[in-house]
Write a protein that holds these residues in place. Sequence first.
Motif, PDB file in Angstrom:
ATOM      1  N   UNK A 169       0.802  -1.231   0.000  1.00 57.89           N
ATOM      2  CA  UNK A 169       0.000   0.000   0.000  1.00 57.89           C
ATOM      3  C   UNK A 169       0.834   1.281   0.000  1.00 57.89           C
ATOM      4  N   UNK A 170       1.988   1.252   0.659  1.00 65.17           N
ATOM      5  CA  UNK A 170       2.773   2.492   0.771  1.00 65.17           C
ATOM      6  C   UNK A 170       3.332   2.958  -0.571  1.00 65.17           C
ATOM      7  N   UNK A 171       3.384   2.055  -1.562  1.00 60.47           N
ATOM      8  CA  UNK A 171       3.856   2.486  -2.889  1.00 60.47           C
ATOM      9  C   UNK A 171       2.850   3.403  -3.567  1.00 60.47           C
ATOM     10  N   UNK A 172       1.641   3.497  -3.035  1.00 59.82           N
ATOM     11  CA  UNK A 172       0.656   4.444  -3.575  1.00 59.82           C
ATOM     12  C   UNK A 172       1.103   5.888  -3.369  1.00 59.82           C
ATOM     13  N   UNK A 173       1.839   6.127  -2.290  1.00 58.33           N
ATOM     14  CA  UNK A 173       2.169   7.510  -1.917  1.00 58.33           C
ATOM     15  C   UNK A 173       2.914   8.255  -3.031  1.00 58.33           C
ATOM     16  N   UNK A 174       4.024   7.713  -3.595  1.00 57.99           N
ATOM     17  CA  UNK A 174       4.736   8.473  -4.636  1.00 57.99           C
ATOM     18  C   UNK A 174       3.967   8.608  -5.956  1.00 57.99           C
ATOM     19  N   UNK A 175       2.851   7.876  -6.082  1.00 59.31           N
ATOM     20  CA  UNK A 175       2.067   7.996  -7.319  1.00 59.31           C
ATOM     21  C   UNK A 175       1.030   9.118  -7.222  1.00 59.31           C
ATOM     22  N   UNK A 176       0.863   9.703  -6.056  1.00 56.78           N
ATOM     23  CA  UNK A 176      -0.196  10.700  -5.879  1.00 56.78           C
ATOM     24  C   UNK A 176       0.079  11.971  -6.687  1.00 56.78           C
ATOM     25  N   UNK A 177      -0.983  12.586  -7.224  1.00 53.92           N
ATOM     26  CA  UNK A 177      -0.794  13.749  -8.101  1.00 53.92           C
ATOM     27  C   UNK A 177      -0.247  14.968  -7.364  1.00 53.92           C
ATOM     28  N   UNK A 178       0.688  15.636  -8.026  1.00 52.60           N
ATOM     29  CA  UNK A 178       1.273  16.888  -7.534  1.00 52.60           C
ATOM     30  C   UNK A 178       1.896  16.749  -6.139  1.00 52.60           C
TER      31      UNK A 178
ATOM     32  N   UNK B 279      -7.784   6.829 -13.184  1.00 51.92           N
ATOM     33  CA  UNK B 279      -9.171   7.152 -13.541  1.00 51.92           C
ATOM     34  C   UNK B 279      -9.687   8.270 -12.623  1.00 51.92           C
ATOM     35  N   UNK B 280      -9.393   8.159 -11.326  1.00 52.55           N
ATOM     36  CA  UNK B 280      -9.833   9.172 -10.366  1.00 52.55           C
ATOM     37  C   UNK B 280      -9.157  10.517 -10.625  1.00 52.55           C
ATOM     38  N   UNK B 281      -7.873  10.475 -10.992  1.00 53.35           N
ATOM     39  CA  UNK B 281      -7.116  11.704 -11.234  1.00 53.35           C
ATOM     40  C   UNK B 281      -7.732  12.504 -12.379  1.00 53.35           C
ATOM     41  N   UNK B 282      -7.983  11.845 -13.516  1.00 55.19           N
ATOM     42  CA  UNK B 282      -8.555  12.537 -14.675  1.00 55.19           C
ATOM     43  C   UNK B 282     -10.003  12.951 -14.389  1.00 55.19           C
ATOM     44  N   UNK B 283     -10.730  12.113 -13.651  1.00 55.68           N
ATOM     45  CA  UNK B 283     -12.095  12.463 -13.273  1.00 55.68           C
ATOM     46  C   UNK B 283     -12.133  13.732 -12.438  1.00 55.68           C
ATOM     47  N   UNK B 284     -11.157  13.899 -11.545  1.00 48.68           N
ATOM     48  CA  UNK B 284     -11.089  15.100 -10.712  1.00 48.68           C
ATOM     49  C   UNK B 284     -10.840  16.352 -11.561  1.00 48.68           C
ATOM     50  N   UNK B 285     -10.173  16.176 -12.692  1.00 48.19           N
ATOM     51  CA  UNK B 285      -9.926  17.292 -13.614  1.00 48.19           C
ATOM     52  C   UNK B 285     -11.159  17.641 -14.450  1.00 48.19           C
ATOM     53  N   UNK B 286     -12.185  16.759 -14.399  1.00 49.13           N
ATOM     54  CA  UNK B 286     -13.373  16.989 -15.213  1.00 49.13           C
ATOM     55  C   UNK B 286     -13.339  16.283 -16.549  1.00 49.13           C
ATOM     56  N   UNK B 287     -12.294  15.460 -16.759  1.00 53.03           N
ATOM     57  CA  UNK B 287     -12.185  14.720 -18.008  1.00 53.03           C
ATOM     58  C   UNK B 287     -12.850  13.358 -17.913  1.00 53.03           C
ATOM     59  N   UNK B 288     -13.007  12.710 -19.066  1.00 59.62           N
ATOM     60  CA  UNK B 288     -13.541  11.349 -19.123  1.00 59.62           C
ATOM     61  C   UNK B 288     -12.368  10.389 -19.285  1.00 59.62           C
TER      62      UNK B 288
ATOM     63  N   UNK C  80      -8.108  17.226  -4.088  1.00 57.99           N
ATOM     64  CA  UNK C  80      -8.503  16.791  -2.744  1.00 57.99           C
ATOM     65  C   UNK C  80      -9.240  15.459  -2.727  1.00 57.99           C
ATOM     66  N   UNK C  81     -10.262  15.264  -3.584  1.00 57.42           N
ATOM     67  CA  UNK C  81     -10.996  13.997  -3.580  1.00 57.42           C
ATOM     68  C   UNK C  81     -10.128  12.777  -3.904  1.00 57.42           C
ATOM     69  N   UNK C  82      -9.085  12.971  -4.697  1.00 54.36           N
ATOM     70  CA  UNK C  82      -8.183  11.851  -5.032  1.00 54.36           C
ATOM     71  C   UNK C  82      -7.416  11.425  -3.787  1.00 54.36           C
TER      72      UNK C  82
END
Length: 323
Positions: free
Chosen positions: A98-107, A175-184, A300-302
């Motif tokens: 699970x901790x490998x998720x951290x460096x993948x987070x946006x910005x 998918x969540x990252x692009x969704x947060x931007x308003x994209x499909x 934030x939601x991501x």
Amino acid sequence: MPQTTPRLLAALLSAAALSCAQAAEFRSADIHNSDDYPTVAAVKYMSQLLEKSSGGKHKIKVFNKGALGTEKETIDQVKIGALEMTRVNISPMNAVCAKTLVPTMPFLFHSVEHMRASLDGPAGEEILKSCEDQGFIGLAFYDSGARSLYAKRPIKTVADVKGMKVRVQQSDLWVALVGAMGGNATPMPFGEVYTGLKTGLIDAAENNIPSYDSVKHYESAKFYSRTEHSMAPEMLLMSKITWDKLPKAEQDMVRAAAKESVAFQRKKWDEQETKSLAAVKAGGAEIAEVDKKSFQAVMGPVYDKFMTTPDLKRLVKTIQDTK
């Protein structure tokens, strides 16, 4: 019980033969085609260092071009000790530790220097070590560049992404990252992106400059907008089964050679980025600067969805506070 494939059987037999030998030629997998790709070259360099420090006892043979399977397949082989090492993008490891998720987070990282300092520090070490319980020795992080959006038109603010069909990796996070931007978000294998852009099946994609260059995506999407939304690294992993058979002194040699190969890989990566940037510009690509704050403001939601435990939140803060 899962069926043993011919490829896996051959790997198991080879691993068994290896364990009986005193000197070892560790096999390391990579999916990149070029023999001089920065990660491929770095593990070859690591082999030279290891061969020297072990007095010729140990070395590494790199099997790139996906010769030993996809990244997921090589992760599975390393876990059971059928393969000694693999170099993979961090994303396929997200479901493993699970901790490998951290460096993948946006910005998460605000610059290349910040990313390198964070991954070289205590947070990076903690993330590498967190994979040990799952059968992996995390040896090093390698650079994978900054990923940005590219399309047929420039993207200057997050509002420009609204309604765009954006190709992403087959991952819930992307998918969540692009969704947060308003994209499909449109999950799609990398090999289908060129045609998808050409035919209008997708409006945009996202990747680093060397990838944008190597498969000539700039021919179909000439505007490369520097969102730099992710600097998710690569990981170099060793099988814990192989590791545990090595005396402590030899484990130290392997780890030292891996750490020393990081600077080599980063230098190669920086050179590749410079070369690729010149190539895409020569090919007609236009590099657009963006309002990064507008993108950061919607993430934030991501973080709420994926950074769900105190441990993960603590790691995020440790990295954000790294100077």
